[in-house]
Design a protein around this motif. Structure first.
Motif, mmCIF file in Angstrom:
data_model
loop_
_atom_site.group_PDB
_atom_site.id
_atom_site.type_symbol
_atom_site.label_atom_id
_atom_site.label_comp_id
_atom_site.label_asym_id
_atom_site.label_seq_id
_atom_site.Cartn_x
_atom_site.Cartn_y
_atom_site.Cartn_z
ATOM 1 N N ILE A 33 -19.939 5.988 7.651
ATOM 2 C CA ILE A 33 -20.659 6.754 8.671
ATOM 3 C C ILE A 33 -20.572 8.259 8.416
ATOM 4 C CG2 ILE A 33 -20.645 7.376 11.138
ATOM 5 C CD1 ILE A 33 -19.771 4.432 11.662
ATOM 6 N N PHE A 34 -19.389 8.731 7.995
ATOM 7 C CA PHE A 34 -19.208 10.162 7.772
ATOM 8 C C PHE A 34 -19.378 10.569 6.304
ATOM 9 C CE2 PHE A 34 -16.920 9.331 11.756
ATOM 10 C CZ PHE A 34 -17.578 10.235 12.584
ATOM 11 N N ASP A 35 -19.685 9.596 5.447
ATOM 12 C CA ASP A 35 -20.010 9.870 4.042
ATOM 13 C C ASP A 35 -18.935 10.730 3.380
ATOM 14 O OD1 ASP A 35 -21.465 9.815 1.679
ATOM 15 O OD2 ASP A 35 -22.671 11.582 2.210
ATOM 16 N N VAL A 36 -17.710 10.236 3.394
ATOM 17 C CA VAL A 36 -16.589 11.009 2.863
ATOM 18 C C VAL A 36 -16.049 10.403 1.571
ATOM 19 C CG1 VAL A 36 -15.891 11.919 5.093
ATOM 20 C CG2 VAL A 36 -14.952 9.733 4.318
ATOM 21 N N ASP A 37 -15.362 11.240 0.813
ATOM 22 C CA ASP A 37 -14.717 10.799 -0.418
ATOM 23 C C ASP A 37 -13.310 10.293 -0.118
ATOM 24 O OD1 ASP A 37 -16.831 11.387 -2.140
ATOM 25 O OD2 ASP A 37 -16.235 13.499 -2.303
ATOM 26 N N PRO A 38 -12.693 9.600 -1.078
ATOM 27 C CA PRO A 38 -11.307 9.139 -0.888
ATOM 28 C C PRO A 38 -10.376 10.300 -0.558
ATOM 29 C CG PRO A 38 -12.267 8.106 -2.823
ATOM 30 C CD PRO A 38 -13.250 9.142 -2.372
ATOM 31 N N GLY A 39 -9.464 10.057 0.376
ATOM 32 C CA GLY A 39 -8.466 11.057 0.732
ATOM 33 C C GLY A 39 -8.900 12.057 1.782
ATOM 34 N N GLU A 40 -10.124 11.944 2.309
ATOM 35 C CA GLU A 40 -10.634 12.960 3.229
ATOM 36 C C GLU A 40 -10.420 12.649 4.707
ATOM 37 O OE1 GLU A 40 -14.002 15.368 0.757
ATOM 38 O OE2 GLU A 40 -14.709 13.679 1.956
ATOM 39 N N ILE A 41 -10.233 11.377 5.043
ATOM 40 C CA ILE A 41 -9.949 11.034 6.434
ATOM 41 C C ILE A 41 -8.818 10.011 6.479
ATOM 42 C CG2 ILE A 41 -12.213 11.575 7.443
ATOM 43 C CD1 ILE A 41 -12.943 8.632 7.247
ATOM 44 N N LYS A 72 -16.362 8.129 -12.129
ATOM 45 C CA LYS A 72 -17.098 9.330 -11.726
ATOM 46 C C LYS A 72 -16.202 10.305 -10.974
ATOM 47 C CE LYS A 72 -21.559 6.953 -11.248
ATOM 48 N NZ LYS A 72 -22.578 6.479 -10.267
ATOM 49 N N GLN A 73 -15.270 9.766 -10.169
ATOM 50 C CA GLN A 73 -14.396 10.612 -9.366
ATOM 51 C C GLN A 73 -12.972 10.642 -9.922
ATOM 52 O OE1 GLN A 73 -14.987 10.735 -5.028
ATOM 53 N NE2 GLN A 73 -16.167 8.855 -5.250
ATOM 54 N N HIS A 74 -12.866 10.537 -11.232
ATOM 55 C CA HIS A 74 -11.537 10.458 -11.843
ATOM 56 C C HIS A 74 -10.666 11.662 -11.483
ATOM 57 C CE1 HIS A 74 -8.468 9.203 -14.660
ATOM 58 N NE2 HIS A 74 -8.450 10.421 -15.173
ATOM 59 N N ASP A 75 -11.250 12.846 -11.510
ATOM 60 C CA ASP A 75 -10.473 14.049 -11.181
ATOM 61 C C ASP A 75 -9.945 13.979 -9.762
ATOM 62 O OD1 ASP A 75 -10.933 15.015 -13.692
ATOM 63 O OD2 ASP A 75 -12.528 16.407 -13.099
ATOM 64 N N ARG A 76 -10.777 13.474 -8.855
ATOM 65 C CA ARG A 76 -10.359 13.343 -7.459
ATOM 66 C C ARG A 76 -9.179 12.380 -7.341
ATOM 67 N NH1 ARG A 76 -9.530 15.563 -2.665
ATOM 68 N NH2 ARG A 76 -9.949 14.182 -0.916
ATOM 69 N N TRP A 77 -9.261 11.246 -8.006
ATOM 70 C CA TRP A 77 -8.179 10.269 -7.953
ATOM 71 C C TRP A 77 -6.906 10.820 -8.598
ATOM 72 C CZ3 TRP A 77 -8.147 6.327 -4.796
ATOM 73 C CH2 TRP A 77 -9.364 5.791 -4.360
ATOM 74 N N GLU A 78 -7.037 11.650 -9.610
ATOM 75 C CA GLU A 78 -5.868 12.280 -10.220
ATOM 76 C C GLU A 78 -5.168 13.188 -9.214
ATOM 77 O OE1 GLU A 78 -4.326 12.145 -13.389
ATOM 78 O OE2 GLU A 78 -5.454 10.278 -13.412
ATOM 79 N N GLU A 79 -5.946 13.927 -8.412
ATOM 80 C CA GLU A 79 -5.381 14.794 -7.387
ATOM 81 C C GLU A 79 -4.634 13.973 -6.334
ATOM 82 O OE1 GLU A 79 -8.513 17.011 -5.623
ATOM 83 O OE2 GLU A 79 -9.068 18.047 -7.487
ATOM 84 N N LEU A 80 -5.173 12.802 -6.005
ATOM 85 C CA LEU A 80 -4.584 11.976 -4.953
ATOM 86 C C LEU A 80 -3.287 11.303 -5.382
ATOM 87 C CD1 LEU A 80 -7.825 10.345 -3.472
ATOM 88 C CD2 LEU A 80 -6.451 12.176 -2.461
ATOM 89 N N LYS A 81 -2.990 11.332 -6.674
ATOM 90 C CA LYS A 81 -1.723 10.768 -7.125
ATOM 91 C C LYS A 81 -0.535 11.480 -6.505
ATOM 92 C CE LYS A 81 -2.925 9.041 -11.756
ATOM 93 N NZ LYS A 81 -2.659 9.232 -13.210
ATOM 94 N N VAL A 82 -0.681 12.777 -6.256
ATOM 95 C CA VAL A 82 0.443 13.575 -5.761
ATOM 96 C C VAL A 82 0.534 13.563 -4.237
ATOM 97 C CG1 VAL A 82 0.421 15.056 -7.775
ATOM 98 C CG2 VAL A 82 -0.917 15.717 -5.766
ATOM 99 N N GLY A 83 -0.422 12.923 -3.560
ATOM 100 C CA GLY A 83 -0.363 12.840 -2.109
ATOM 101 C C GLY A 83 -1.723 13.024 -1.468
ATOM 102 N N GLN A 84 -1.718 13.000 -0.149
ATOM 103 C CA GLN A 84 -2.957 13.154 0.611
ATOM 104 C C GLN A 84 -2.803 14.303 1.591
ATOM 105 O OE1 GLN A 84 -3.712 10.070 3.593
ATOM 106 N NE2 GLN A 84 -1.616 9.309 3.367
ATOM 107 N N SER A 85 -3.924 14.937 1.913
ATOM 108 C CA SER A 85 -3.885 16.032 2.880
ATOM 109 C C SER A 85 -5.162 16.073 3.713
ATOM 110 C CB SER A 85 -3.681 17.367 2.169
ATOM 111 O OG SER A 85 -4.694 17.563 1.179
#
Length: 212
Positions: free
Chosen positions: A52-60, A21-34
């Protein structure tokens, strides 16, 4: 509680569910995190910042340890895990916010308050004792006023630990410098397991109030 095999079954669900479902998000995370936010939380299995903060991968960017503690800045030899993570978040990820999140029913804070591990051998409670001794300066006035047992004393200890970690954060020269310039903001919070309410620290008054 989940068994090891049930965890692996959960991984299978992740691969067939959220990963796709979040494939596009995981593709973005291949190049790093911010991430913009670093959270320093407790290792307690009941207090997961991502949930607790209901966040997606790479957000915290998260560091978890016993009692959500930040040791003071020091240059002595040793393995400074929290300091290394803080340095990475502040200097390389350029996070804008650092939050210390304590919580209710914290075993580490209870051990610091009661001194229940004092004198224990390493591997039998001694490592815990050495770690939570970082809270001794916050513990003593609480023990004098409220004693060392009961939820009133324990909550006071849990919230004092957040304030002490914030103070220790400001002992890091780069953190203090960036905060003074308005490039970094420090926050304190407390998650109450009993009712699921997040309390935010007003650093001027020293009081915690529900976030909503």
């Amino acid at each position: 509680m989940k068994t090891y095999q049930e965890l692996l079954a959960g991984y299978d669900r992740f691969r067939s569910g959220d990963w796709k479902k979040q494939h596009d998000r995981w593709e973005e995370l291949k190049v790093g995190q911010s991430p913009q936010v670093m959270i320093i939380a407790c290792s307690d299995s009941r207090v997961d910042p991502a949930q607790i903060f209901d966040v997606d991968p790479g957000e915290i960017f998260v560091v978890r340890n016993v009692a959500a503690m930040v040791p003071p800045y020091e240059t002595t030899p040793g393995q400074h895990g929290v300091s290394a993570a803080l340095e990475f978040a502040v200097e390389f990820l350029k996070v804008r916010h650092v939050m210390v999140m304590g919580h209710g029913m914290c075993g580490g804070c209870k051990a610091a308050l009661s001194k229940s591990m004092h004198g224990a051998a390493l591997g039998e409670g001694g490592f815990i004792d050495k770690w939570v001794s970082l809270l001794d300066s916050a513990r003593d006035p609480i023990a004098a006023e409220f004693g060392t047992e009961g939820r009133v004393a324990e909550r006071a200890m849990e919230q004092a630990a957040v304030k002490l970690s914030l103070s220790n954060l400001r002992s890091f020269p780069n953190v203090a410098d960036k905060e003074a310039k308005g490039e970094l903001f420090l926050h304190g919070s407390f998650f109450a397991i009993s009712d699921g309410v997040l309390h935010l620290l007003d650093q001027d008054s020293g009081e915690f109030s529900p976030a909503s």
